[in-house]
Design a protein around this motif. Structure first.
Motif, PDB file in Angstrom:
ATOM      1  N   ALA A   1       0.850  44.878  22.011  1.00 54.87           N
ATOM      2  CA  ALA A   1       1.612  43.737  21.217  1.00 54.87           C
ATOM      3  C   ALA A   1       1.602  43.705  19.698  1.00 54.87           C
ATOM      4  O   ALA A   1       0.482  44.245  19.264  1.00 54.87           O
ATOM      5  N   ASP A   2       2.600  43.373  19.277  1.00 57.94           N
ATOM      6  CA  ASP A   2       2.522  43.361  17.792  1.00 57.94           C
ATOM      7  C   ASP A   2       2.219  41.974  17.253  1.00 57.94           C
ATOM      8  O   ASP A   2       2.672  41.543  15.965  1.00 57.94           O
TER       9      ASP A   2
ATOM     10  N   GLY B   1       0.262  46.989   9.864  1.00 58.56           N
ATOM     11  CA  GLY B   1       0.135  46.785   8.449  1.00 58.56           C
ATOM     12  C   GLY B   1       1.181  46.071   7.923  1.00 58.56           C
ATOM     13  O   GLY B   1       1.388  45.964   6.608  1.00 58.56           O
ATOM     14  N   ARG B   2       2.087  45.296   8.736  1.00 55.75           N
ATOM     15  CA  ARG B   2       3.084  44.658   8.338  1.00 55.75           C
ATOM     16  C   ARG B   2       2.435  43.241   7.518  1.00 55.75           C
ATOM     17  O   ARG B   2       1.618  42.770   7.844  1.00 55.75           O
ATOM     18  N   THR B   3       3.126  42.949   6.426  1.00 56.08           N
ATOM     19  CA  THR B   3       2.654  41.702   5.681  1.00 56.08           C
ATOM     20  C   THR B   3       3.421  40.520   6.049  1.00 56.08           C
ATOM     21  O   THR B   3       4.516  40.506   6.275  1.00 56.08           O
ATOM     22  N   TRP B   4       2.774  39.210   6.312  1.00 54.06           N
ATOM     23  CA  TRP B   4       3.196  38.025   6.640  1.00 54.06           C
ATOM     24  C   TRP B   4       4.154  37.772   5.620  1.00 54.06           C
ATOM     25  O   TRP B   4       3.877  37.601   4.439  1.00 54.06           O
ATOM     26  N   GLN B   5       5.200  37.029   5.929  1.00 53.65           N
ATOM     27  CA  GLN B   5       6.205  36.466   4.913  1.00 53.65           C
ATOM     28  C   GLN B   5       5.943  34.770   4.892  1.00 53.65           C
ATOM     29  O   GLN B   5       5.918  34.294   5.803  1.00 53.65           O
ATOM     30  N   SER B   6       5.972  34.575   3.568  1.00 51.90           N
ATOM     31  CA  SER B   6       5.651  33.400   3.278  1.00 51.90           C
ATOM     32  C   SER B   6       7.022  32.717   2.328  1.00 51.90           C
ATOM     33  O   SER B   6       7.159  33.173   1.211  1.00 51.90           O
ATOM     34  N   PRO B   7       7.942  32.071   2.835  1.00 53.36           N
ATOM     35  CA  PRO B   7       9.110  31.658   2.178  1.00 53.36           C
ATOM     36  C   PRO B   7       9.036  30.938   1.102  1.00 53.36           C
ATOM     37  O   PRO B   7       8.209  29.915   1.087  1.00 53.36           O
ATOM     38  N   GLY B   8       9.655  31.039   0.081  1.00 57.93           N
ATOM     39  CA  GLY B   8       9.419  30.266  -1.235  1.00 57.93           C
ATOM     40  C   GLY B   8       8.524  30.624  -2.233  1.00 57.93           C
ATOM     41  O   GLY B   8       8.272  29.986  -3.150  1.00 57.93           O
ATOM     42  N   THR B   9       7.639  31.629  -1.814  1.00 56.15           N
ATOM     43  CA  THR B   9       6.517  32.186  -2.809  1.00 56.15           C
ATOM     44  C   THR B   9       6.518  33.528  -2.743  1.00 56.15           C
ATOM     45  O   THR B   9       7.023  34.331  -1.866  1.00 56.15           O
ATOM     46  N   VAL B  10       5.773  34.108  -3.673  1.00 58.23           N
ATOM     47  CA  VAL B  10       5.459  35.562  -3.796  1.00 58.23           C
ATOM     48  C   VAL B  10       4.327  35.996  -2.692  1.00 58.23           C
ATOM     49  O   VAL B  10       3.128  35.380  -2.992  1.00 58.23           O
ATOM     50  N   ALA B  11       4.714  36.716  -1.932  1.00 59.19           N
ATOM     51  CA  ALA B  11       3.432  37.185  -0.879  1.00 59.19           C
ATOM     52  C   ALA B  11       2.666  38.283  -1.471  1.00 59.19           C
ATOM     53  O   ALA B  11       3.280  39.490  -1.910  1.00 59.19           O
ATOM     54  N   VAL B  12       1.342  38.159  -1.419  1.00 52.41           N
ATOM     55  CA  VAL B  12       0.416  39.199  -1.940  1.00 52.41           C
ATOM     56  C   VAL B  12      -0.449  39.464  -0.495  1.00 52.41           C
ATOM     57  O   VAL B  12      -0.941  38.551  -0.043  1.00 52.41           O
ATOM     58  N   PRO B  13      -0.456  40.892  -0.206  1.00 46.98           N
ATOM     59  CA  PRO B  13      -1.242  41.084   1.015  1.00 46.98           C
ATOM     60  C   PRO B  13      -2.745  41.190   0.809  1.00 46.98           C
ATOM     61  O   PRO B  13      -3.155  41.331  -0.285  1.00 46.98           O
ATOM     62  N   LEU B  14      -3.265  40.660   1.817  1.00 46.36           N
ATOM     63  CA  LEU B  14      -4.694  40.736   2.000  1.00 46.36           C
ATOM     64  C   LEU B  14      -5.247  41.219   3.366  1.00 46.36           C
ATOM     65  O   LEU B  14      -4.389  40.815   4.346  1.00 46.36           O
ATOM     66  N   ALA B  15      -6.026  42.400   3.692  1.00 43.45           N
ATOM     67  CA  ALA B  15      -6.387  42.714   4.763  1.00 43.45           C
ATOM     68  C   ALA B  15      -6.798  41.648   5.810  1.00 43.45           C
ATOM     69  O   ALA B  15      -7.497  40.643   5.724  1.00 43.45           O
ATOM     70  N   GLY B  16      -6.141  41.846   7.152  1.00 47.82           N
ATOM     71  CA  GLY B  16      -6.099  40.916   8.152  1.00 47.82           C
ATOM     72  C   GLY B  16      -7.526  40.267   8.423  1.00 47.82           C
ATOM     73  O   GLY B  16      -7.821  39.057   8.420  1.00 47.82           O
ATOM     74  N   ASP B  17      -8.628  41.413   8.567  1.00 46.71           N
ATOM     75  CA  ASP B  17      -9.903  40.685   9.051  1.00 46.71           C
ATOM     76  C   ASP B  17     -10.363  39.937   7.822  1.00 46.71           C
ATOM     77  O   ASP B  17     -11.114  38.815   8.024  1.00 46.71           O
ATOM     78  N   ILE B  18     -10.324  40.321   6.439  1.00 44.55           N
ATOM     79  CA  ILE B  18     -10.660  39.515   5.400  1.00 44.55           C
ATOM     80  C   ILE B  18     -10.239  38.238   5.346  1.00 44.55           C
ATOM     81  O   ILE B  18     -10.724  37.177   5.270  1.00 44.55           O
ATOM     82  N   TRP B  19      -8.684  38.360   5.382  1.00 43.43           N
ATOM     83  CA  TRP B  19      -7.884  37.053   5.414  1.00 43.43           C
ATOM     84  C   TRP B  19      -8.614  36.040   6.552  1.00 43.43           C
ATOM     85  O   TRP B  19      -8.591  34.736   6.296  1.00 43.43           O
ATOM     86  N   THR B  20      -8.733  36.597   7.862  1.00 43.79           N
ATOM     87  CA  THR B  20      -9.208  35.379   8.738  1.00 43.79           C
ATOM     88  C   THR B  20     -10.529  34.864   8.398  1.00 43.79           C
ATOM     89  O   THR B  20     -10.742  33.830   8.699  1.00 43.79           O
TER      90      THR B  20
END
Length: 352
Positions: A160-161, A260-279
């Motif tokens: 699953a993705d 490795g896809r980056t979550w999209q956040s409408p209305g803002t500039v999205a800056v990626p952060l590793a999923g484990d660290i973000w959690t």
């Protein structure tokens, strides 16, 4: 899932492995004489889409135009002209390989791959991979994309993705070890995000919320970005969080641990952060005052083990930072190029 086999004789070279995102620390060199653990989790593999391995060409041989065609927009020491698509696996997931004795060069504690592929197919003798386990390097096996091929594993359900993977129970990467030293994985992940934060700032100061996000980024942002202009605001955003407030300009969003896809956040500039660290920034684990099971006498609180606290200010990894920043088109802007050159010329200066 897949199994990798020798392109020459079809001998099986790995266990069944599942593809995940390329770790941020794949190009990291950490410390001096430090023995790092295994890069990839058992049963996983990742693909580096950039060329890797010899031959190498130095920047003054390449020139800015040719480097830009390769997606590199600021000076680097050298670029690989090897084949793209190297496959990284854990050493324990390899099968049917033997060392090539004359290619076992390293610095002091093991192999660093300086002589090219150092593992051969046991059946036909073809050089198929490079084992890396020297000090300061993450332990890994890098399969040569021109010497192996992937074969889909049979009778395995598709993976699953969904973003549910961020909330699934799993071992988290501790930010601090028992000696109070910051994790090199956190330093690498934060360095990638810091490079993207600078590019998204447009040269203005960036304000981040108090707490663990400030621990990782505030000092570096305040040091590298000039004061005086109105600050842009950055905040965490993602699948388990409400939409960012309208005043938020930059969203720190997770990258999917598998794709490795980056979550999209409408209305803002999205800056990626590793999923484990973000959690862990979204829902940090807290020290319990009493054991999970059983109890303690009234009035007595648990003080063992003590919470892990760092004994130094957090410092992003300067090597990973420069590697990432050099590959962002925004680094061609004068103000950001000046930051790149400042760090490149003095890599151990504050905040690194």
């Amino acid at each position: 899932m897949a199994v990798f086999v020798c392109a020459g004789c079809d001998a099986v070279l790995t266990a069944q492995v599942s593809r995940v995102a390329l770790p941020a620390e794949v190009h990291q060199i950490w410390g001096n004489g430090t023995l790092l653990p295994v890069l990839m989790e058992a049963g996983t593999y990742a693909v580096d889409l950039e060329p890797s391995g010899p031959p190498w060409r130095r920047w003054d041989e390449i020139g800015a135009d040719e480097a830009a065609e390769r997606g590199v927009y600021a000076p680097v020491f050298a670029l690989s002209y090897g084949a793209p698509g190297a496959v990284f696996v854990a050493p324990g997931d390899t099968r049917g390989t033997v060392l090539i004795p004359e290619r076992c060069g390293g610095f002091c504690c093991g192999l660093d791959g300086r002589d090219g592929p150092n593992l051969a197919c046991e059946r036909c003798g073809r050089a198929v991979a490079t084992r890396i386990d020297d000090c300061s390097y993450w332990q890994s096996v890098r399969l040569d994309p021109e010497a192996v091929r992937g074969v889909p594993a049979e009778d395995v359900a598709p993976e699953a993705d969904s973003w549910q993977a961020l909330t699934e129970p799993r071992d988290r990467t501790p930010r601090v070890d028992q000696c109070g030293r910051w994790s090199p994985r956190w330093a690498a992940a934060a360095a990638v995000t810091l490079a993207h934060l600078l590019a998204a700032s447009d040269g203005a100061p960036v304000a981040v919320p108090d707490g663990p996000v400030a621990d990782l980024f505030r000092h570096a942002l305040d040091t590298l970005l000039p004061a005086g202009r109105p600050a842009r605001t950055a905040a965490l955003a993602g699948p388990s969080l409400p939409a960012p407030d309208p005043e938020v300009d930059i969203a720190l969003v997770p990258t999917h641990p598998r794709t490795g896809r980056t979550w999209q956040s409408p209305g803002t500039v999205a800056v990626p952060l590793a999923g484990d660290i973000w959690t862990q920034l979204v829902s940090p684990q807290r020290q319990l005052p009493i054991p999970v099971a059983g109890g303690m006498p009234d009035g007595v609180f648990r003080d063992d083990p003590l919470p892990l606290h760092p004994h130094t200010l957090f410092r992003p990894d300067w090597g990973v930072f420069l590697h990432t920043l050099a590959r962002l088109p925004a680094v061609r802007e004068r103000w950001l190029r000046e930051i790149h050159e400042r760090v490149r010329n003095r890599p151990y200066a504050d905040p690194f």
